[in-house]
Motif scaffolding. Structure first.
Motif, PDB file in Angstrom:
ATOM      1  N   LEU A 165       1.066  -1.094   0.308  1.00  9.37           N
ATOM      2  CA  LEU A 165      -0.110  -0.125  -0.319  1.00  9.37           C
ATOM      3  C   LEU A 165       0.891   1.058  -0.323  1.00  9.37           C
ATOM      4  N   VAL A 166       1.910   0.943   0.702  1.00  8.61           N
ATOM      5  CA  VAL A 166       2.722   2.115   0.693  1.00  8.61           C
ATOM      6  C   VAL A 166       3.491   2.896  -0.758  1.00  8.61           C
ATOM      7  N   LEU A 167       3.675   1.230  -1.361  1.00 11.30           N
ATOM      8  CA  LEU A 167       4.429   1.630  -2.624  1.00 11.30           C
ATOM      9  C   LEU A 167       3.318   2.237  -3.199  1.00 11.30           C
ATOM     10  N   VAL A 168       2.279   1.543  -3.726  1.00 15.68           N
ATOM     11  CA  VAL A 168       0.942   2.081  -5.183  1.00 15.68           C
ATOM     12  C   VAL A 168       1.073   3.408  -4.137  1.00 15.68           C
ATOM     13  N   SER A 169       0.489   3.933  -2.892  1.00 17.63           N
ATOM     14  CA  SER A 169       0.140   4.992  -3.216  1.00 17.63           C
ATOM     15  C   SER A 169       1.075   6.792  -2.669  1.00 17.63           C
ATOM     16  N   SER A 170       2.472   5.991  -2.750  1.00 20.81           N
ATOM     17  CA  SER A 170       4.073   6.452  -2.859  1.00 20.81           C
ATOM     18  C   SER A 170       4.010   7.229  -4.716  1.00 20.81           C
ATOM     19  N   SER A 171       3.473   6.279  -5.047  1.00 22.44           N
ATOM     20  CA  SER A 171       3.928   6.122  -6.469  1.00 22.44           C
ATOM     21  C   SER A 171       2.932   7.428  -7.492  1.00 22.44           C
ATOM     22  N   SER A 172       3.009   8.509  -7.678  1.00 25.56           N
ATOM     23  CA  SER A 172       2.194   9.998  -7.891  1.00 25.56           C
ATOM     24  C   SER A 172       2.324   9.980  -9.409  1.00 25.56           C
ATOM     25  N   ALA A 173       2.908   9.574 -10.392  1.00 23.02           N
ATOM     26  CA  ALA A 173       3.135  10.135 -11.536  1.00 23.02           C
ATOM     27  C   ALA A 173       1.909   9.185 -12.016  1.00 23.02           C
ATOM     28  N   SER A 174       1.092  10.521 -13.250  1.00 22.81           N
ATOM     29  CA  SER A 174       0.123  10.148 -13.937  1.00 22.81           C
ATOM     30  C   SER A 174       0.109   9.667 -15.199  1.00 22.81           C
ATOM     31  N   PRO A 175      -0.339   8.901 -16.588  1.00 16.59           N
ATOM     32  CA  PRO A 175       0.468   9.352 -17.807  1.00 16.59           C
ATOM     33  C   PRO A 175       1.138  10.524 -18.619  1.00 16.59           C
ATOM     34  N   VAL A 176       0.288  11.744 -17.741  1.00 17.80           N
ATOM     35  CA  VAL A 176       1.303  12.612 -18.219  1.00 17.80           C
ATOM     36  C   VAL A 176       2.432  12.452 -18.062  1.00 17.80           C
ATOM     37  N   HIS A 177       3.049  12.538 -16.491  1.00 17.52           N
ATOM     38  CA  HIS A 177       4.309  12.120 -15.828  1.00 17.52           C
ATOM     39  C   HIS A 177       5.287  10.816 -16.598  1.00 17.52           C
ATOM     40  N   GLU A 178       4.480  10.622 -16.832  1.00 12.88           N
ATOM     41  CA  GLU A 178       5.245   9.166 -17.175  1.00 12.88           C
ATOM     42  C   GLU A 178       6.005   9.204 -19.581  1.00 12.88           C
ATOM     43  N   ILE A 179       4.388   9.717 -19.504  1.00 16.48           N
ATOM     44  CA  ILE A 179       5.258  10.768 -21.318  1.00 16.48           C
ATOM     45  C   ILE A 179       6.375  11.203 -21.328  1.00 16.48           C
ATOM     46  N   LEU A 180       6.318  12.209 -20.147  1.00 13.31           N
ATOM     47  CA  LEU A 180       7.191  13.257 -20.137  1.00 13.31           C
ATOM     48  C   LEU A 180       8.809  12.318 -19.845  1.00 13.31           C
ATOM     49  N   LYS A 181       8.686  11.048 -18.591  1.00  9.91           N
ATOM     50  CA  LYS A 181      10.299  11.075 -18.546  1.00  9.91           C
ATOM     51  C   LYS A 181       9.794   9.835 -20.276  1.00  9.91           C
ATOM     52  N   LYS A 182       9.188   9.945 -20.876  1.00 10.24           N
ATOM     53  CA  LYS A 182       9.616   8.824 -21.814  1.00 10.24           C
ATOM     54  C   LYS A 182      10.334   9.723 -23.308  1.00 10.24           C
ATOM     55  N   ASN A 183      10.127  11.027 -23.059  1.00  6.29           N
ATOM     56  CA  ASN A 183      10.367  12.115 -24.292  1.00  6.29           C
ATOM     57  C   ASN A 183      11.679  12.995 -22.992  1.00  6.29           C
ATOM     58  N   ALA A 184      12.042  12.166 -22.174  1.00  8.44           N
ATOM     59  CA  ALA A 184      13.236  12.788 -21.626  1.00  8.44           C
ATOM     60  C   ALA A 184      13.149  14.418 -20.495  1.00  8.44           C
ATOM     61  N   LEU A 185      11.800  14.790 -20.863  1.00  6.72           N
ATOM     62  CA  LEU A 185      11.214  15.921 -19.678  1.00  6.72           C
ATOM     63  C   LEU A 185      11.383  15.319 -18.011  1.00  6.72           C
ATOM     64  N   PRO A 186      11.884  16.081 -17.329  1.00  8.46           N
ATOM     65  CA  PRO A 186      11.462  16.024 -16.562  1.00  8.46           C
ATOM     66  C   PRO A 186      10.160  16.335 -14.992  1.00  8.46           C
ATOM     67  N   PRO A 187       9.607  15.033 -14.716  1.00  7.65           N
ATOM     68  CA  PRO A 187       8.057  15.246 -14.580  1.00  7.65           C
ATOM     69  C   PRO A 187       7.503  16.036 -14.061  1.00  7.65           C
ATOM     70  N   GLY A 188       7.965  16.911 -12.950  1.00  5.29           N
ATOM     71  CA  GLY A 188       7.976  17.562 -12.160  1.00  5.29           C
ATOM     72  C   GLY A 188       7.838  19.488 -13.245  1.00  5.29           C
ATOM     73  N   ILE A 189       7.557  18.700 -14.678  1.00  5.62           N
ATOM     74  CA  ILE A 189       7.372  19.872 -15.265  1.00  5.62           C
ATOM     75  C   ILE A 189       5.681  20.672 -14.770  1.00  5.62           C
ATOM     76  N   PHE A 190       5.080  19.452 -15.293  1.00  6.71           N
ATOM     77  CA  PHE A 190       3.760  19.578 -14.825  1.00  6.71           C
ATOM     78  C   PHE A 190       3.282  19.434 -13.037  1.00  6.71           C
ATOM     79  N   PRO A 191       2.132  19.596 -12.657  1.00  8.02           N
ATOM     80  CA  PRO A 191       1.928  19.505 -11.455  1.00  8.02           C
ATOM     81  C   PRO A 191       0.795  18.112 -11.213  1.00  8.02           C
ATOM     82  N   ASP A 192       0.525  17.625  -9.578  1.00  7.91           N
ATOM     83  CA  ASP A 192      -0.020  16.705  -9.769  1.00  7.91           C
ATOM     84  C   ASP A 192      -1.411  16.603 -10.623  1.00  7.91           C
ATOM     85  N   THR A 193      -1.713  17.896 -10.637  1.00 10.23           N
ATOM     86  CA  THR A 193      -3.333  17.995 -11.348  1.00 10.23           C
ATOM     87  C   THR A 193      -2.902  17.428 -12.089  1.00 10.23           C
ATOM     88  N   ALA A 194      -1.815  17.297 -13.139  1.00  3.01           N
ATOM     89  CA  ALA A 194      -2.334  16.926 -14.117  1.00  3.01           C
ATOM     90  C   ALA A 194      -1.862  15.380 -14.313  1.00  3.01           C
TER      91      ALA A 194
END
Length: 152
Positions: A19-48
């Protein structure tokens, strides 16, 4: 079943860790596509949380609501953000602003050069470098009704 110290079973501890591992993963599909394109996930907030990718790399990112994030400068995110996603950059952005003294300046591009410790934000006539570490973690959005967020 084996019981550990203070009455916790091995299975209850395993469930708690999961449960701790699942809840600590706050990466959404937006943040995942950023990572796949060599962009840092934090350029968009948690509500993206959702995006639509169109032909030629056009991307539409939707936030739950307009909001603000404090990095080195105050950033404003509209509810809808458009851009052109390329490896290591997003160009032709609309829907993000940063505050410079008393005025809001639209961000038109974000570049994350490979093997560098900075992220470059592009504006109409200028650019500004920020430490890449500012964008490694996904920031939390905060609403601030006193700021003039435009809907794009």
């Amino acid at each position: 079943m084996a019981t550990l110290h203070r009455g916790f079973s091995a299975s209850s501890i395993l469930l708690l860790l999961l449960l701790v591992l699942v809840s600590s993963s706050s990466a959404s599909p937006v943040h995942e596509i950023l990572k796949k394109n060599a962009l840092p996930p934090g350029i968009f907030p948690d509500t993206a949380k959702n995006y639509t990718l169109f032909s030629e790399g056009r991307i539409l990112i939707k936030l739950d609501a307009p909001c603000n994030v404090q990095f080195d400068d105050l950033f404003q995110y509209g509810r809808v953000i458009w851009g052109k996603l390329e490896y290591g950059r997003i160009s032709e952005i609309s829907g993000i602003w940063f505050k410079q003294m008393i005025t809001w300046i639209p961000i038109t591009g974000i570049v994350a050069p490979a093997n560098h410790d900075f992220v470059v934000l592009l504006f109409t006539l200028i650019s500004k470098k920020y430490p890449a570490k500012n964008f490694k973690e996904i920031p939390s959005c905060r609403a601030d009704e006193s700021l003039p967020i435009s809907e794009v």
